[in-house]
Design a protein around this motif. Structure first.
Motif, PDB file in Angstrom:
ATOM      1  N   GLY A 180       0.859  -1.343  -0.038  1.00  0.00           N
ATOM      2  CA  GLY A 180       0.001   0.156  -0.010  1.00  0.00           C
ATOM      3  C   GLY A 180       0.865   1.246   0.006  1.00  0.00           C
ATOM      4  O   GLY A 180       0.610   2.355  -0.324  1.00  0.00           O
ATOM      5  N   LEU A 181       1.984   1.178   0.807  1.00  0.00           N
ATOM      6  CA  LEU A 181       2.876   2.322   0.698  1.00  0.00           C
ATOM      7  C   LEU A 181       3.523   2.892  -0.500  1.00  0.00           C
ATOM      8  O   LEU A 181       3.613   3.757  -1.077  1.00  0.00           O
ATOM      9  N   VAL A 182       3.994   1.539  -1.457  1.00  0.00           N
ATOM     10  CA  VAL A 182       4.713   1.939  -2.702  1.00  0.00           C
ATOM     11  C   VAL A 182       3.319   2.213  -3.646  1.00  0.00           C
ATOM     12  O   VAL A 182       3.721   3.471  -4.291  1.00  0.00           O
ATOM     13  N   TRP A 183       2.255   2.003  -3.797  1.00  0.00           N
ATOM     14  CA  TRP A 183       1.229   2.463  -4.187  1.00  0.00           C
ATOM     15  C   TRP A 183       0.843   3.983  -4.084  1.00  0.00           C
ATOM     16  O   TRP A 183       0.478   4.692  -4.864  1.00  0.00           O
ATOM     17  N   ALA A 184       0.721   4.118  -2.931  1.00  0.00           N
ATOM     18  CA  ALA A 184       0.372   5.611  -2.332  1.00  0.00           C
ATOM     19  C   ALA A 184       1.407   6.518  -2.866  1.00  0.00           C
ATOM     20  O   ALA A 184       1.108   7.657  -3.215  1.00  0.00           O
ATOM     21  N   ILE A 185       2.628   6.173  -2.520  1.00  0.00           N
ATOM     22  CA  ILE A 185       3.762   7.115  -3.140  1.00  0.00           C
ATOM     23  C   ILE A 185       3.649   7.386  -4.363  1.00  0.00           C
ATOM     24  O   ILE A 185       3.774   8.393  -5.112  1.00  0.00           O
ATOM     25  N   PHE A 186       3.535   6.220  -5.263  1.00  0.00           N
ATOM     26  CA  PHE A 186       3.266   6.361  -6.588  1.00  0.00           C
ATOM     27  C   PHE A 186       2.097   7.301  -6.907  1.00  0.00           C
ATOM     28  O   PHE A 186       2.161   8.044  -8.071  1.00  0.00           O
ATOM     29  N   GLY A 187       0.920   6.901  -6.522  1.00  0.00           N
ATOM     30  CA  GLY A 187      -0.090   7.608  -6.847  1.00  0.00           C
ATOM     31  C   GLY A 187       0.124   9.110  -6.568  1.00  0.00           C
ATOM     32  O   GLY A 187      -0.306   9.963  -7.206  1.00  0.00           O
ATOM     33  N   THR A 188       0.619   9.510  -5.451  1.00  0.00           N
ATOM     34  CA  THR A 188       1.022  10.944  -4.915  1.00  0.00           C
ATOM     35  C   THR A 188       1.720  11.470  -6.052  1.00  0.00           C
ATOM     36  O   THR A 188       1.362  12.721  -6.680  1.00  0.00           O
ATOM     37  N   ALA A 189       2.782  10.882  -6.314  1.00  0.00           N
ATOM     38  CA  ALA A 189       3.689  11.545  -7.511  1.00  0.00           C
ATOM     39  C   ALA A 189       3.002  11.524  -8.867  1.00  0.00           C
ATOM     40  O   ALA A 189       3.150  12.668  -9.555  1.00  0.00           O
ATOM     41  N   ALA A 190       2.403  10.789  -9.297  1.00  0.00           N
ATOM     42  CA  ALA A 190       1.920  10.626 -10.693  1.00  0.00           C
ATOM     43  C   ALA A 190       0.625  11.563 -10.558  1.00  0.00           C
ATOM     44  O   ALA A 190       0.830  12.370 -11.678  1.00  0.00           O
ATOM     45  N   PHE A 191      -0.176  11.557  -9.702  1.00  0.00           N
ATOM     46  CA  PHE A 191      -1.113  12.819  -9.808  1.00  0.00           C
ATOM     47  C   PHE A 191      -0.509  13.898  -9.597  1.00  0.00           C
ATOM     48  O   PHE A 191      -1.052  14.917 -10.102  1.00  0.00           O
ATOM     49  N   ALA A 192       0.284  14.218  -8.738  1.00  0.00           N
ATOM     50  CA  ALA A 192       1.045  15.587  -9.058  1.00  0.00           C
ATOM     51  C   ALA A 192       1.537  16.010 -10.100  1.00  0.00           C
ATOM     52  O   ALA A 192       1.668  16.971 -10.605  1.00  0.00           O
ATOM     53  N   LEU A 193       2.270  15.128 -10.650  1.00  0.00           N
ATOM     54  CA  LEU A 193       3.074  15.255 -11.960  1.00  0.00           C
ATOM     55  C   LEU A 193       2.006  15.760 -13.270  1.00  0.00           C
ATOM     56  O   LEU A 193       2.301  16.410 -14.363  1.00  0.00           O
ATOM     57  N   VAL A 194       0.759  15.088 -13.160  1.00  0.00           N
ATOM     58  CA  VAL A 194      -0.216  15.257 -14.188  1.00  0.00           C
ATOM     59  C   VAL A 194      -1.271  16.291 -13.940  1.00  0.00           C
ATOM     60  O   VAL A 194      -2.133  16.736 -14.677  1.00  0.00           O
ATOM     61  N   GLY A 195      -0.870  17.123 -12.684  1.00  0.00           N
ATOM     62  CA  GLY A 195      -1.815  18.273 -12.248  1.00  0.00           C
ATOM     63  C   GLY A 195      -2.962  17.916 -11.887  1.00  0.00           C
ATOM     64  O   GLY A 195      -3.946  18.716 -11.999  1.00  0.00           O
ATOM     65  N   ARG A 196      -3.246  16.886 -11.136  1.00  0.00           N
ATOM     66  CA  ARG A 196      -4.558  16.404 -10.279  1.00  0.00           C
ATOM     67  C   ARG A 196      -4.372  16.692  -8.863  1.00  0.00           C
ATOM     68  O   ARG A 196      -4.142  15.725  -8.168  1.00  0.00           O
ATOM     69  N   PRO A 197      -4.330  17.927  -8.234  1.00  0.00           N
ATOM     70  CA  PRO A 197      -3.919  18.220  -6.686  1.00  0.00           C
ATOM     71  C   PRO A 197      -4.846  17.399  -5.913  1.00  0.00           C
ATOM     72  O   PRO A 197      -4.338  17.044  -4.933  1.00  0.00           O
ATOM     73  N   GLY A 198      -6.148  17.432  -6.160  1.00  0.00           N
ATOM     74  CA  GLY A 198      -6.991  16.712  -5.364  1.00  0.00           C
ATOM     75  C   GLY A 198      -6.563  15.174  -5.069  1.00  0.00           C
ATOM     76  O   GLY A 198      -6.959  14.630  -4.091  1.00  0.00           O
ATOM     77  N   TRP A 199      -6.426  14.421  -6.132  1.00  0.00           N
ATOM     78  CA  TRP A 199      -6.317  13.353  -6.231  1.00  0.00           C
ATOM     79  C   TRP A 199      -4.701  13.141  -5.591  1.00  0.00           C
ATOM     80  O   TRP A 199      -4.693  12.042  -4.866  1.00  0.00           O
ATOM     81  N   ALA A 200      -3.696  13.896  -5.750  1.00  0.00           N
ATOM     82  CA  ALA A 200      -2.537  13.783  -5.066  1.00  0.00           C
ATOM     83  C   ALA A 200      -2.535  13.912  -3.723  1.00  0.00           C
ATOM     84  O   ALA A 200      -2.028  13.131  -2.953  1.00  0.00           O
ATOM     85  N   ALA A 201      -3.565  14.954  -3.258  1.00  0.00           N
ATOM     86  CA  ALA A 201      -3.683  15.095  -1.785  1.00  0.00           C
ATOM     87  C   ALA A 201      -4.241  13.855  -1.360  1.00  0.00           C
ATOM     88  O   ALA A 201      -4.017  13.244  -0.062  1.00  0.00           O
ATOM     89  N   ALA A 202      -5.374  13.065  -1.854  1.00  0.00           N
ATOM     90  CA  ALA A 202      -6.122  12.111  -1.448  1.00  0.00           C
ATOM     91  C   ALA A 202      -5.098  10.770  -1.261  1.00  0.00           C
ATOM     92  O   ALA A 202      -4.878  10.239  -0.193  1.00  0.00           O
TER      93      ALA A 202
END
Length: 91
Positions: free
Chosen positions: A27-49
Motif C-alpha cells: 500500500g505504501l508503494v502504491w500511495a507514493i506512486f499515486g501521489t507522485a503520478a497525480f502531482a505530475l499530471v496536475g491533479r492536486p485533489g487526487w494527489a492530496a488523497a
C-alpha cells in the motif's frame, strides 16, 4: 465435527503481523506512486488523497513494527496454542 469454543478467543486472538506488514508495504508503494503520478499530471485533489493515504499507511506500518518488536509477550509465537484446552469433556 463442530469446532469447540472456549470463550477466551478475544483475549487470546493473534494477528498475522508479517502479512499486515507486507500488505502495508504494498500500500505504501502504491500511495507514493499515486501521489507522485497525480502531482505530475496536475491533479492536486487526487494527489492530496494519495498523500493522506500515504500518511495512514505509514502510521499503520509504525504500529505494526512496534507490535512486532514487543515480542511474544504481546504476540504469541507459533509454539503457543491459541487457547487453553477445555478442562472437561463434552457436556
Amino acid at each position: 465435527m463442530i469446532p469447540m469454543r472456549t470463550g477466551s478467543e478475544p483475549t487470546t486472538a493473534r494477528s498475522a503481523l508479517r502479512a499486515r506488514f507486507w500488505l502495508s508495504v504494498w500500500g505504501l508503494v502504491w500511495a507514493i506512486f499515486g501521489t507522485a503520478a497525480f502531482a505530475l499530471v496536475g491533479r492536486p485533489g487526487w494527489a492530496a488523497a494519495c498523500g493522506v493515504l500515504w500518511l495512514v499507511v505509514t502510521v499503520d506500518m509504525t504500529v505494526i513494527v512496534k507490535h512486532m518488536r514487543e515480542g511474544p509477550h504481546y504476540q504469541p509465537g507459533r509454539n503457543i496454542p491459541p487457547y487453553r484446552p477445555p478442562e472437561s469433556g463434552p457436556r
